[in-house]
Design a protein around this motif. Structure first.
Motif, PDB file in Angstrom:
ATOM      1  N   THR A  42       0.828  -1.207   0.000  1.00 42.43           N
ATOM      2  CA  THR A  42       0.000   0.000   0.000  1.00 42.43           C
ATOM      3  C   THR A  42       0.859   1.252   0.000  1.00 42.43           C
ATOM      4  OG1 THR A  42      -1.650  -1.245   1.265  1.00 42.43           O
ATOM      5  CG2 THR A  42      -1.956   1.117   1.140  1.00 42.43           C
ATOM      6  N   SER A  95      -4.756   6.729  -1.408  1.00 48.00           N
ATOM      7  CA  SER A  95      -4.009   5.517  -1.093  1.00 48.00           C
ATOM      8  C   SER A  95      -4.274   4.486  -2.174  1.00 48.00           C
ATOM      9  CB  SER A  95      -4.366   4.968   0.292  1.00 48.00           C
ATOM     10  OG  SER A  95      -5.556   4.231   0.244  1.00 48.00           O
ATOM     11  N   TYR A 122       3.201   3.112  18.983  1.00 52.11           N
ATOM     12  CA  TYR A 122       1.948   2.595  18.423  1.00 52.11           C
ATOM     13  C   TYR A 122       1.232   1.817  19.513  1.00 52.11           C
ATOM     14  CZ  TYR A 122      -0.929  -0.623  15.627  1.00 52.11           C
ATOM     15  OH  TYR A 122      -1.959  -1.361  15.102  1.00 52.11           O
ATOM     16  N   SER A 151       2.847   1.298   3.469  1.00 53.01           N
ATOM     17  CA  SER A 151       2.601   0.428   4.615  1.00 53.01           C
ATOM     18  C   SER A 151       2.505  -1.003   4.099  1.00 53.01           C
ATOM     19  CB  SER A 151       1.314   0.827   5.345  1.00 53.01           C
ATOM     20  OG  SER A 151       0.183   0.570   4.554  1.00 53.01           O
ATOM     21  N   GLY A 199       0.315  -3.320   4.212  1.00 54.39           N
ATOM     22  CA  GLY A 199      -0.914  -3.702   3.537  1.00 54.39           C
ATOM     23  C   GLY A 199      -2.021  -2.717   3.816  1.00 54.39           C
ATOM     24  N   ALA A 200      -3.132  -2.881   3.137  1.00 54.27           N
ATOM     25  CA  ALA A 200      -4.287  -2.015   3.357  1.00 54.27           C
ATOM     26  C   ALA A 200      -4.786  -2.194   4.785  1.00 54.27           C
ATOM     27  CB  ALA A 200      -5.392  -2.362   2.374  1.00 54.27           C
ATOM     28  N   GLY A 201      -5.157  -1.085   5.403  1.00 56.49           N
ATOM     29  CA  GLY A 201      -5.624  -1.147   6.778  1.00 56.49           C
ATOM     30  C   GLY A 201      -4.509  -1.163   7.795  1.00 56.49           C
ATOM     31  N   GLU A 202      -3.265  -1.188   7.320  1.00 53.18           N
ATOM     32  CA  GLU A 202      -2.122  -1.116   8.231  1.00 53.18           C
ATOM     33  C   GLU A 202      -1.921   0.314   8.681  1.00 53.18           C
ATOM     34  OE1 GLU A 202      -0.379  -5.021   8.592  1.00 53.18           O
ATOM     35  OE2 GLU A 202       0.267  -3.117   9.444  1.00 53.18           O
ATOM     36  N   GLU A 203      -1.659   0.478   9.944  1.00 56.21           N
ATOM     37  CA  GLU A 203      -1.575   1.834  10.467  1.00 56.21           C
ATOM     38  C   GLU A 203      -0.145   2.363  10.505  1.00 56.21           C
ATOM     39  OE1 GLU A 203      -4.896  -0.521  11.695  1.00 56.21           O
ATOM     40  OE2 GLU A 203      -2.795  -0.789  12.235  1.00 56.21           O
ATOM     41  N   TYR A 217       0.716   5.759  -0.349  1.00 59.54           N
ATOM     42  CA  TYR A 217      -0.136   6.909  -0.047  1.00 59.54           C
ATOM     43  C   TYR A 217       0.504   8.211  -0.530  1.00 59.54           C
ATOM     44  CZ  TYR A 217      -1.484   3.559   3.655  1.00 59.54           C
ATOM     45  OH  TYR A 217      -1.853   2.447   4.373  1.00 59.54           O
ATOM     46  N   GLU A 227      -9.454  11.317  -1.244  1.00 57.76           N
ATOM     47  CA  GLU A 227     -10.042  12.202  -0.224  1.00 57.76           C
ATOM     48  C   GLU A 227     -10.404  13.566  -0.778  1.00 57.76           C
ATOM     49  OE1 GLU A 227     -10.717  12.319   3.419  1.00 57.76           O
ATOM     50  OE2 GLU A 227     -11.150  10.312   2.682  1.00 57.76           O
ATOM     51  N   TYR A 271       4.132  10.065  15.881  1.00 56.40           N
ATOM     52  CA  TYR A 271       5.177  10.184  14.879  1.00 56.40           C
ATOM     53  C   TYR A 271       6.072  11.355  15.261  1.00 56.40           C
ATOM     54  CZ  TYR A 271       2.986   6.981  11.539  1.00 56.40           C
ATOM     55  OH  TYR A 271       2.484   5.869  10.915  1.00 56.40           O
ATOM     56  N   LEU A 320      -5.251   7.468   8.276  1.00 53.57           N
ATOM     57  CA  LEU A 320      -4.805   8.037   9.537  1.00 53.57           C
ATOM     58  C   LEU A 320      -5.256   9.484   9.621  1.00 53.57           C
ATOM     59  CD1 LEU A 320      -1.097   6.963  10.160  1.00 53.57           C
ATOM     60  CD2 LEU A 320      -3.160   6.087  11.220  1.00 53.57           C
ATOM     61  N   ILE A 347      -4.354  13.010   4.377  1.00 52.77           N
ATOM     62  CA  ILE A 347      -4.265  12.021   3.316  1.00 52.77           C
ATOM     63  C   ILE A 347      -4.937  12.544   2.053  1.00 52.77           C
ATOM     64  CG2 ILE A 347      -6.383  10.797   3.969  1.00 52.77           C
ATOM     65  CD1 ILE A 347      -4.840   8.182   3.182  1.00 52.77           C
ATOM     66  N   TYR A 386       0.253  12.126   0.998  1.00 49.83           N
ATOM     67  CA  TYR A 386      -0.228  13.036   2.020  1.00 49.83           C
ATOM     68  C   TYR A 386       0.221  14.452   1.675  1.00 49.83           C
ATOM     69  CZ  TYR A 386      -1.768   9.629   5.535  1.00 49.83           C
ATOM     70  OH  TYR A 386      -2.445   8.650   6.221  1.00 49.83           O
ATOM     71  N   ILE A 412      -8.347   5.004  -1.533  1.00 51.95           N
ATOM     72  CA  ILE A 412      -8.861   6.238  -0.932  1.00 51.95           C
ATOM     73  C   ILE A 412      -8.607   7.398  -1.879  1.00 51.95           C
ATOM     74  CG2 ILE A 412      -8.478   7.948   0.898  1.00 51.95           C
ATOM     75  CD1 ILE A 412      -7.906   5.702   2.813  1.00 51.95           C
ATOM     76  N   THR A 461      -6.653   6.148  14.099  1.00 47.64           N
ATOM     77  CA  THR A 461      -7.448   5.596  13.020  1.00 47.64           C
ATOM     78  C   THR A 461      -8.465   4.603  13.548  1.00 47.64           C
ATOM     79  OG1 THR A 461      -7.319   4.540  10.840  1.00 47.64           O
ATOM     80  CG2 THR A 461      -5.867   3.685  12.537  1.00 47.64           C
ATOM     81  N   ASN A 480      -8.880  -0.861  10.073  1.00 46.60           N
ATOM     82  CA  ASN A 480      -9.059  -1.284   8.681  1.00 46.60           C
ATOM     83  C   ASN A 480      -9.674  -0.236   7.769  1.00 46.60           C
ATOM     84  OD1 ASN A 480      -8.350  -3.452   7.060  1.00 46.60           O
ATOM     85  ND2 ASN A 480     -10.453  -4.174   6.936  1.00 46.60           N
ATOM     86  N   THR A 481      -9.541   1.046   8.117  1.00 49.65           N
ATOM     87  CA  THR A 481     -10.064   2.080   7.219  1.00 49.65           C
ATOM     88  C   THR A 481      -8.968   2.639   6.327  1.00 49.65           C
ATOM     89  OG1 THR A 481      -9.645   3.847   8.802  1.00 49.65           O
ATOM     90  CG2 THR A 481     -11.843   2.831   8.831  1.00 49.65           C
ATOM     91  N   ASP A 482      -7.709   2.314   6.663  1.00 51.08           N
ATOM     92  CA  ASP A 482      -6.584   2.747   5.823  1.00 51.08           C
ATOM     93  C   ASP A 482      -6.407   4.260   5.812  1.00 51.08           C
ATOM     94  OD1 ASP A 482      -5.429   2.152   2.446  1.00 51.08           O
ATOM     95  OD2 ASP A 482      -4.497   1.645   4.363  1.00 51.08           O
ATOM     96  N   MET A 498      -1.097   6.490  17.489  1.00 50.54           N
ATOM     97  CA  MET A 498       0.314   6.520  17.159  1.00 50.54           C
ATOM     98  C   MET A 498       0.916   7.883  17.470  1.00 50.54           C
ATOM     99  SD  MET A 498      -0.690   4.696  13.777  1.00 50.54           S
ATOM    100  CE  MET A 498      -2.318   4.833  14.473  1.00 50.54           C
TER     101      MET A 498
END
Lengths: 113, 111
Positions: free
Chosen positions: A31, A48, B49, A94, A96-100, A33, A58, B36, B99, A45, A35, A56, B92, B95-97, B34
């Motif tokens: 994934t 993505s 995190y 990141s 994968g998708a949904g990774e924070e 992004y 936005e 940063y 932040l 954001i 920003y 995404i 977040t 799983n919304t991807d 998180m």
């Protein structure tokens, strides 16, 4: 070895021009992004992509068009640049998708004159 | 009202001080939190995190989350000049991807 690299680092251009920013990651992440960080350091954001697919978008003007030729690259093309587009643009990735946990590039400082 | 509020600072402290950085948020659906760190002219890098209320410690850094008060903190013990940077909180929904970042607090640690 730079994990997320973006070019150019600085971009100064006139209003109305079209410009591109390139981003590459060598982390094997799925994934990526874009920003935008404004002058007050607010980071928001824009897009993505997960495995080359847009996840995404936005509410970014149509003048901004991301392109992902493969999962290691995500470029940002901006048409008809406006004064308000001046900001620092960060690419990130990141696992994968949904990774924070995001890994950011060093940013591209865009100045529109 | 922004979803995430953070005092922009700057916060100026002497070397060795304990630093407390804070964020408040309004969306009770936030689950992951998180911190940063962003040095001047660099991209943000993940520092801490956590996803549960309570404390998480990593060396000189402690992240604290209070979901009932919608409040998160980052504590830096024995602060060093090399800690001088902008600290951004982020959060977040699972799983919304996406932040959501605070505006960042600029910290200066002077020798």
């Amino acid at each position: 070895d730079t994990a997320v690299s973006q070019t150019p680092k600085y971009l100064v251009t006139q209003m109305g021009n079209d410009k591109s920013i390139k981003c590459e990651q060598n982390l094997g992440h799925d994934t990526m992004y874009w920003y935008k960080q404004d002058s007050k350091k607010f980071l928001k954001i824009m897009f993505s992509y997960n495995n080359k697919e847009l996840i995404i978008n936005e509410t970014v003007p149509n003048r901004f068009s991301p392109k992902s030729p493969d999962k290691a690259h995500l470029n940002l093309h901006i048409n008809s640049l406006e004064l308000g587009d001046s900001a620092v643009y960060f690419c990130a990735s990141s696992p994968g998708a949904g990774e924070e946990k995001l890994f950011f590039g060093s940013g591209t400082q865009l100045s529109v004159l | 009202q922004k979803e995430v509020e953070q005092d922009p600072g700057p916060l100026s402290v002497p070397e060795g001080a304990i630093v407390s950085l804070n964020c408040t948020y309004s969306n009770s659906a936030f689950q992951y939190f998180m911190w940063y760190r962003q040095y001047s002219r660099k991209g943000p890098e993940l520092l801490m995190y956590t996803y549960s209320s309570g404390n998480k410690e990593d060396g000189r850094f402690t992240a604290q989350v209070d979901k009932s008060s919608k409040y998160i903190s980052l504590f830096i013990r024995d602060s060093q000049p090399s800690d001088s940077a902008t600290y951004l909180c982020a959060m977040t929904i699972y799983n919304t991807d996406k932040l959501i970042f605070g505006t960042g607090t600029r910290l200066q640690v002077f020798p």
